[in-house]
Every structure is written in C-alpha cells, then in structure tokens.
Scaffold this active site. Structure first.
Site, PDB file in Angstrom:
ATOM      1  N   HIS A 215      -1.520   0.386  -9.550  1.00 20.53           N
ATOM      2  CA  HIS A 215      -2.236  -0.434  -8.554  1.00 20.53           C
ATOM      3  C   HIS A 215      -3.044  -1.545  -9.246  1.00 20.53           C
ATOM      4  O   HIS A 215      -4.269  -1.600  -9.136  1.00 20.53           O
ATOM      5  CB  HIS A 215      -3.151   0.447  -7.683  1.00 20.53           C
ATOM      6  CG  HIS A 215      -3.489  -0.194  -6.366  1.00 20.53           C
ATOM      7  ND1 HIS A 215      -3.708   0.521  -5.211  1.00 20.53           N
ATOM      8  CD2 HIS A 215      -3.649  -1.507  -6.016  1.00 20.53           C
ATOM      9  CE1 HIS A 215      -3.994  -0.312  -4.215  1.00 20.53           C
ATOM     10  NE2 HIS A 215      -3.973  -1.559  -4.685  1.00 20.53           N
TER      11      HIS A 215
ATOM     12  N   ARG B  51       0.865  -1.179   0.000  1.00 22.93           N
ATOM     13  CA  ARG B  51       0.000   0.000   0.000  1.00 22.93           C
ATOM     14  C   ARG B  51       0.894   1.219   0.000  1.00 22.93           C
ATOM     15  O   ARG B  51       1.987   1.185   0.576  1.00 22.93           O
ATOM     16  CB  ARG B  51      -0.861   0.061   1.276  1.00 22.93           C
ATOM     17  CG  ARG B  51      -2.155  -0.725   1.227  1.00 22.93           C
ATOM     18  CD  ARG B  51      -3.186  -0.065   0.312  1.00 22.93           C
ATOM     19  NE  ARG B  51      -4.449  -0.779   0.316  1.00 22.93           N
ATOM     20  CZ  ARG B  51      -4.756  -1.806  -0.479  1.00 22.93           C
ATOM     21  NH1 ARG B  51      -3.888  -2.252  -1.355  1.00 22.93           N
ATOM     22  NH2 ARG B  51      -5.949  -2.383  -0.408  1.00 22.93           N
TER      23      ARG B  51
ATOM     24  N   GLU C  65      -2.049   8.052  -4.039  1.00 26.22           N
ATOM     25  CA  GLU C  65      -2.449   7.654  -5.397  1.00 26.22           C
ATOM     26  C   GLU C  65      -3.900   8.047  -5.659  1.00 26.22           C
ATOM     27  O   GLU C  65      -4.693   8.101  -4.718  1.00 26.22           O
ATOM     28  CB  GLU C  65      -2.228   6.140  -5.595  1.00 26.22           C
ATOM     29  CG  GLU C  65      -3.057   5.244  -4.698  1.00 26.22           C
ATOM     30  CD  GLU C  65      -2.690   3.760  -4.840  1.00 26.22           C
ATOM     31  OE1 GLU C  65      -1.519   3.400  -4.733  1.00 26.22           O
ATOM     32  OE2 GLU C  65      -3.637   2.980  -5.035  1.00 26.22           O
TER      33      GLU C  65
HETATM   34  C1  DGY Z   1      -6.499  -5.233  -2.673  1.00 27.56           C
HETATM   35  O1  DGY Z   1      -7.293  -6.141  -2.900  1.00 27.56           O
HETATM   36  O2  DGY Z   1      -6.285  -4.804  -1.531  1.00 27.56           O
HETATM   37  C2  DGY Z   1      -5.817  -4.640  -3.848  1.00 27.56           C
HETATM   38  O3  DGY Z   1      -4.749  -3.833  -3.462  1.00 27.56           O
HETATM   39  C3  DGY Z   1      -6.805  -3.846  -4.670  1.00 27.56           C
HETATM   40  O4  DGY Z   1      -7.248  -2.749  -3.907  1.00 27.56           O
END
Ligand code: DGY
Length: 331
Positions: A288, A241, A270
């Site tokens: 992402h 993240r 982001e």
């Molecule tokens: C998740 O599933 O957490 C991915 O990063 C998509 O947001």
C-alpha cells in the site's frame, strides 16, 4: 494552562507537520507510531476537538458517541472508506480528505506496477537473487508488451485520468474505461479514452488498472465471474482498495491461468495478505505505497493540517467532505 483546542495526531508523521499544529493547538502525537485498537483510540480522543488520521483509523458512530467533544476529523489520505461521513455529519463533525496532491504520484506508481507485472520484473529478480540464472534463453521471463496494448481502467476519477494520459500519450495505448459517469468529450478526447460497459472492459483489457474508490457497492466488483471474462494473457493491477477485488478468487485465477499476472498494492484485510497470493509466482506485491513519495506524503500531511486548522478556527477547510456542517448553528 492553555485554552488552545486539543488535537490528536493518531499516527507518526513529519515533525514539521506536528510543529505547525502546535502553533494552533495543544497536540498529542503518537510518536511511537503504535497501531491502536478502537478502544485505545477512543481513550486517547477524550477531550480532543480534532484528530489527524490516516487511512487506517476507523471513525464510526460508536467512536463519535464516545468522543462528544470531537469537531473535526482530517485524514491525510484521499480514500475515506474508514470514516463514516454521514455519522460525522449527523453529529456536526467536519470531515476532510486529501485529494489532488497525490494524483500524479499515485498514477506513476500504478503505471510502474502494471509494467513490473507485465514484464515480470520482481519474479525475474527473485530468480536471479536465488542464484538460478545459469544461461540466457529465448523465452526467459518473456511477458507481455505495454506499449500499444489496450489499457482498461476501472474507475475514471483523477487518478484514472492521470494513468490514461500516461498510457495514451507515452505508450500509444488504446484506452477504454468504465465508470458510473462518462467523461465530458473535451476531457476524454485528449486521453483517447472510450467508455465501455464493465464486461466489455474486462473482455478487451490487455492491462486492467483498478482505481475505483471503495464503497459497499464496489465490494468484490472484480470476482470470479469478472476474472473469467478476461483474456488469459491479461494482467490486473489494483491500486484502489482491498475489497474491490475478491482476493481469494484472484488467487485461484492466477493459479489456474485464467489471467496471466497481477500487480497488487492493496489487499482485503491488509496488512494480512491472502496465502494464495503470497504463494503465487505471477504476482507483484507491494505494501500500500502508491502515494509514497516524500514530497507527496508531505503534501498530503500538510493538507490535512490546513483542514484541521481551518475547521477549528472558523476558517474554510480546503478539502472538506461535508462543509455543510460548518454552516449549521450549534444544537
Ligand atoms: C490514500 O490516500 O487513500 C492512499 O491509499 C493511502 O491511504
């Protein structure tokens, strides 16, 4: 008139996902895939019993207080740092996420991003597309090897283990990892994975893979001090993240040659990306998409629907994060 509960699908998703919900609920769906402000989301949630969200919508105490009819918040993401789970629990709101179904796809992507970073794939493609390829030379885009190099994994949950398996079995990589808890020996041994302290992980990494979930404790877990511990030849890949890595410090480290290269799928703030990262030649950037294969995005979406249906019809949501709220008698 209908007495079906109402649910909101906060972002565009597969048509059959919405159709499944329509069999149980009165559904409003964000077919235009607009990115709503918090106030717009609150407005659209009035009268709703449940909401299907992604990793982008923020569910906090203010929203919950403004939407007292809400009983279930089901995200199609595995990460849920956008949801205040204790605030939901305190108000009897069921929360679910979508683990497991994306593990292998996300591990594939993490490995691909690490390889693209180590072998300078996008940098060399941009060079070729710019028409700058005039001749072969012995060190043109020479990067670092992946096979046999030390794979260092920060965060050793399901996705970390799936990456370790790829590295150990497929590429003969020695695997070290750092995690709050250590794997049981019978899980660690087939992955060839050895637990080490975080600083040792950083010092020994040839390729650092970051897969730790975001929490306030994980904020800037890799910043200037940590980057300075790494080898100048090392790469860093972040599929966790934004916020786990200090992007400004990383941009400086890439410019200074503190580390060789980075592969980044997630960013602080982001979809904005730090200007220093956009300008760096030795960084592979993706928007992402680590879990973005069609079958996996379908599976994640349908798992959120399974949870929503169960939560609002007296069933057992398969991947609830706070199942205890279901056993509580209404206040
Ligand atoms: C998740 O599933 O957490 C991915 O990063 C998509 O947001």
């Amino acid at each position: 008139m209908t007495d079906k509960p109402k649910v909101l699908v906060a972002r565009k998703t597969f048509d059959d996902v919405v159709e499944r919900l329509r069999a149980h609920f009165e559904v409003e769906s964000n077919e235009a895939d607009e990115v709503w402000s918090q106030d717009q989301l609150i407005e659209r949630l009035q009268g709703m019993s449940g909401v299907y969200i992604t990793g982008s919508e923020k569910i906090d105490a203010r929203l919950l207080d403004a939407c007292p009819g809400l009983r279930a918040v089901c995200t199609m993401a595995v990460g849920y740092n956008n949801i205040d789970v204790p605030a939901c629990s305190a108000r009897g709101v069921l929360v679910s996420n979508a683990p497991d179904v994306l593990t292998e796809t996300t591990a594939d992507f993490g490995f691909a991003l690490m390889m693209a970073t180590a072998r300078r794939i996008t940098e060399s493609e941009h060079f070729l597309r710019r028409g700058e390829w005039r001749k072969w030379s012995y060190d043109m885009f020479a990067g670092s090897d992946v096979h046999g190099a030390t794979l260092a994994i920060l965060g050793m949950g399901r996705i970390g283990q799936a990456i370790a398996r790829r590295g150990h079995l497929g590429f003969g990589m020695p695997v070290i990892y750092h995690n709050r808890s250590q794997l049981a020996p019978e899980i660690a041994a087939p992955l060839g994975a050895q637990w080490v302290e975080k600083d040792e992980l950083l010092r020994r990494a040839d390729h650092l893979l970051i897969v730790v979930p975001y929490s306030p404790a994980a904020h800037h877990m890799v910043g200037e001090r940590e980057l300075a511990l790494m080898k100048p030849s090392a790469t860093l890949t972040n599929i966790a993240r934004g916020g786990v890595v200090d992007d400004a410090a990383l941009a400086r480290a890439l410019a200074a040659g503190t580390i060789a290269a980075a592969g980044l799928d997630v960013f602080e703030g982001e979809p904005q990306v730090h200007a220093g990262l956009l300008a760096a030649r030795n960084v592979v950037l993706t928007p992402h998409i680590a879990s973005a294969s069609i079958p996996t995005r379908r599976a994640m979406s349908h798992l959120a629907v399974d949870n929503l249906i169960a939560a609002l019809s007296g069933g057992t949501p398969p991947t609830a994060l706070n199942p205890e709220v279901l056993n509580r008698s209404p206040a």
